[in-house]
Design a protein around this motif. Sequence first.
Motif, PDB file in Angstrom:
ATOM      1  N   MET A   1      16.017   9.772   7.705  1.00 53.80           N
ATOM      2  CA  MET A   1      15.600   9.136   8.965  1.00 53.80           C
ATOM      3  C   MET A   1      14.110   8.806   8.920  1.00 53.80           C
ATOM      4  N   LEU A   2      13.301   9.673   8.293  1.00 58.52           N
ATOM      5  CA  LEU A   2      11.875   9.380   8.143  1.00 58.52           C
ATOM      6  C   LEU A   2      11.661   8.102   7.329  1.00 58.52           C
ATOM      7  N   LYS A   3      12.470   7.930   6.292  1.00 60.44           N
ATOM      8  CA  LYS A   3      12.322   6.754   5.435  1.00 60.44           C
ATOM      9  C   LYS A   3      12.654   5.452   6.163  1.00 60.44           C
ATOM     10  N   LYS A   4      13.402   5.545   7.241  1.00 59.22           N
ATOM     11  CA  LYS A   4      13.786   4.348   7.991  1.00 59.22           C
ATOM     12  C   LYS A   4      12.710   3.882   8.969  1.00 59.22           C
ATOM     13  N   ILE A   5      11.636   4.657   9.120  1.00 64.28           N
ATOM     14  CA  ILE A   5      10.548   4.253  10.013  1.00 64.28           C
ATOM     15  C   ILE A   5       9.842   3.059   9.369  1.00 64.28           C
ATOM     16  N   PRO A   6       9.678   1.960  10.109  1.00 61.60           N
ATOM     17  CA  PRO A   6       9.057   0.764   9.519  1.00 61.60           C
ATOM     18  C   PRO A   6       7.616   1.029   9.057  1.00 61.60           C
ATOM     19  N   GLN A   7       7.271   0.505   7.941  1.00 60.62           N
ATOM     20  CA  GLN A   7       5.944   0.482   7.326  1.00 60.62           C
ATOM     21  C   GLN A   7       5.465   1.826   6.787  1.00 60.62           C
ATOM     22  N   ILE A   8       5.749   2.930   7.436  1.00 56.75           N
ATOM     23  CA  ILE A   8       5.232   4.221   6.945  1.00 56.75           C
ATOM     24  C   ILE A   8       6.336   5.129   6.410  1.00 56.75           C
ATOM     25  N   GLY A   9       7.589   4.792   6.647  1.00 56.48           N
ATOM     26  CA  GLY A   9       8.699   5.659   6.251  1.00 56.48           C
ATOM     27  C   GLY A   9       8.738   5.955   4.775  1.00 56.48           C
ATOM     28  N   ASP A  10       8.578   4.905   3.950  1.00 58.77           N
ATOM     29  CA  ASP A  10       8.609   5.112   2.497  1.00 58.77           C
ATOM     30  C   ASP A  10       7.405   5.921   2.017  1.00 58.77           C
ATOM     31  N   LYS A  11       6.294   5.816   2.721  1.00 61.47           N
ATOM     32  CA  LYS A  11       5.073   6.513   2.306  1.00 61.47           C
ATOM     33  C   LYS A  11       5.101   8.002   2.640  1.00 61.47           C
ATOM     34  N   ILE A  12       5.794   8.382   3.713  1.00 63.79           N
ATOM     35  CA  ILE A  12       5.787   9.795   4.111  1.00 63.79           C
ATOM     36  C   ILE A  12       7.048  10.541   3.707  1.00 63.79           C
ATOM     37  N   GLY A  13       8.111   9.843   3.343  1.00 62.93           N
ATOM     38  CA  GLY A  13       9.369  10.500   2.988  1.00 62.93           C
ATOM     39  C   GLY A  13       9.253  11.393   1.769  1.00 62.93           C
ATOM     40  N   GLN A  14       8.749  10.843   0.667  1.00 62.50           N
ATOM     41  CA  GLN A  14       8.648  11.612  -0.579  1.00 62.50           C
ATOM     42  C   GLN A  14       7.607  12.732  -0.490  1.00 62.50           C
ATOM     43  N   PRO A  15       6.403  12.501   0.076  1.00 65.29           N
ATOM     44  CA  PRO A  15       5.465  13.634   0.206  1.00 65.29           C
ATOM     45  C   PRO A  15       6.011  14.760   1.077  1.00 65.29           C
ATOM     46  N   PHE A  16       6.754  14.414   2.118  1.00 68.89           N
ATOM     47  CA  PHE A  16       7.351  15.437   2.977  1.00 68.89           C
ATOM     48  C   PHE A  16       8.390  16.238   2.200  1.00 68.89           C
ATOM     49  N   ARG A  17       9.213  15.549   1.402  1.00 71.24           N
ATOM     50  CA  ARG A  17      10.217  16.238   0.580  1.00 71.24           C
ATOM     51  C   ARG A  17       9.526  17.158  -0.432  1.00 71.24           C
ATOM     52  N   ASP A  18       8.466  16.661  -1.075  1.00 73.19           N
ATOM     53  CA  ASP A  18       7.734  17.483  -2.039  1.00 73.19           C
ATOM     54  C   ASP A  18       7.134  18.716  -1.374  1.00 73.19           C
ATOM     55  N   TYR A  19       6.610  18.529  -0.174  1.00 74.90           N
ATOM     56  CA  TYR A  19       6.038  19.657   0.568  1.00 74.90           C
ATOM     57  C   TYR A  19       7.113  20.706   0.862  1.00 74.90           C
ATOM     58  N   LEU A  20       8.279  20.267   1.325  1.00 73.97           N
ATOM     59  CA  LEU A  20       9.358  21.214   1.626  1.00 73.97           C
ATOM     60  C   LEU A  20       9.830  21.937   0.367  1.00 73.97           C
ATOM     61  N   LEU A  21       9.895  21.217  -0.751  1.00 74.50           N
ATOM     62  CA  LEU A  21      10.300  21.861  -2.000  1.00 74.50           C
ATOM     63  C   LEU A  21       9.273  22.893  -2.455  1.00 74.50           C
ATOM     64  N   SER A  22       7.991  22.584  -2.282  1.00 78.17           N
ATOM     65  CA  SER A  22       6.962  23.563  -2.665  1.00 78.17           C
ATOM     66  C   SER A  22       7.009  24.789  -1.756  1.00 78.17           C
ATOM     67  N   GLN A  23       7.282  24.586  -0.474  1.00 78.62           N
ATOM     68  CA  GLN A  23       7.400  25.721   0.441  1.00 78.62           C
ATOM     69  C   GLN A  23       8.608  26.575   0.096  1.00 78.62           C
ATOM     70  N   ARG A  24       9.700  25.927  -0.267  1.00 83.47           N
ATOM     71  CA  ARG A  24      10.898  26.668  -0.665  1.00 83.47           C
ATOM     72  C   ARG A  24      10.609  27.476  -1.935  1.00 83.47           C
ATOM     73  N   ALA A  25       9.881  26.887  -2.876  1.00 81.89           N
ATOM     74  CA  ALA A  25       9.545  27.601  -4.106  1.00 81.89           C
ATOM     75  C   ALA A  25       8.661  28.812  -3.811  1.00 81.89           C
ATOM     76  N   LYS A  26       7.726  28.665  -2.884  1.00 80.04           N
ATOM     77  CA  LYS A  26       6.882  29.810  -2.507  1.00 80.04           C
ATOM     78  C   LYS A  26       7.709  30.904  -1.843  1.00 80.04           C
ATOM     79  N   LEU A  27       8.673  30.494  -1.036  1.00 80.41           N
ATOM     80  CA  LEU A  27       9.521  31.456  -0.326  1.00 80.41           C
ATOM     81  C   LEU A  27      10.411  32.223  -1.292  1.00 80.41           C
TER      82      LEU A  27
END
Length: 160
Positions: free
Chosen positions: A76-102
Motif C-alpha cells: 500500500m505504501l508503494k501505491k502512494i503517488p510520487q513517493i511510494g516507490d522511494k519509501i517502500g524499500q527503505p521501510f522494508r529494509d528497516y523492518l528487516l533490520s529490526q527483526r534481525a536485532k530482535l
Amino acid sequence: MHDMVHKMGFFGILACASIPNPLFDLAGITCGHFLIPFWTFFGATLIGKAVIKMHIQQLVVIFAFSEQHVETFINMLKKIPQIGDKIGQPFRDYLLSQRAKLHKDSTSTETEAPWLGWVFEKLIMIMVIYFVISIINSFAQKYHKRLCMAKRKQPGAKLK
C-alpha cells in the motif's frame, strides 16, 4: 469515572485496567479518594493489566506485525503517488533490520552499555533506596509516637 469506580467497584477497576487508556490514573486517584480497599484495587489492577491487557496487546502486535500484514502495508505504501516507490524499500529494509536485532543470538553480549542507560539505572537505584529509607523512617516515627502515647497514659511517668 467516579460512578464507574464507586458503583461497580472491582469490575469497574478491572474494566479501567484492562483497556489501554490514560484514564486508569484517574481511576486510581478516584479509588484512593473513595477509600476503596487496597486488595480490591490491587487484585483488579493485577488481573486487568497482567492478564487481560497483556493478552490484548500481544494479539494486536502479533496480528499487526505478521509477515502477511507487513507485506500488505508495504504494498500500500508503494501505491502512494510520487513517493511510494522511494519509501517502500527503505521501510522494508528497516523492518528487516529490526527483526534481525530482535532475533539475534542470545549468547552474544554487548561489550559496553550506553552511558544514558547506566545513568538512568543509577538514578532508579537511588530513588528505590530513598523510598526504602523513607518507609523505615516512617515506621520508626510511628513506633516512637506509640511509645510516647503509652508513656503519657501511665500515671507518674516522665517524658524525656
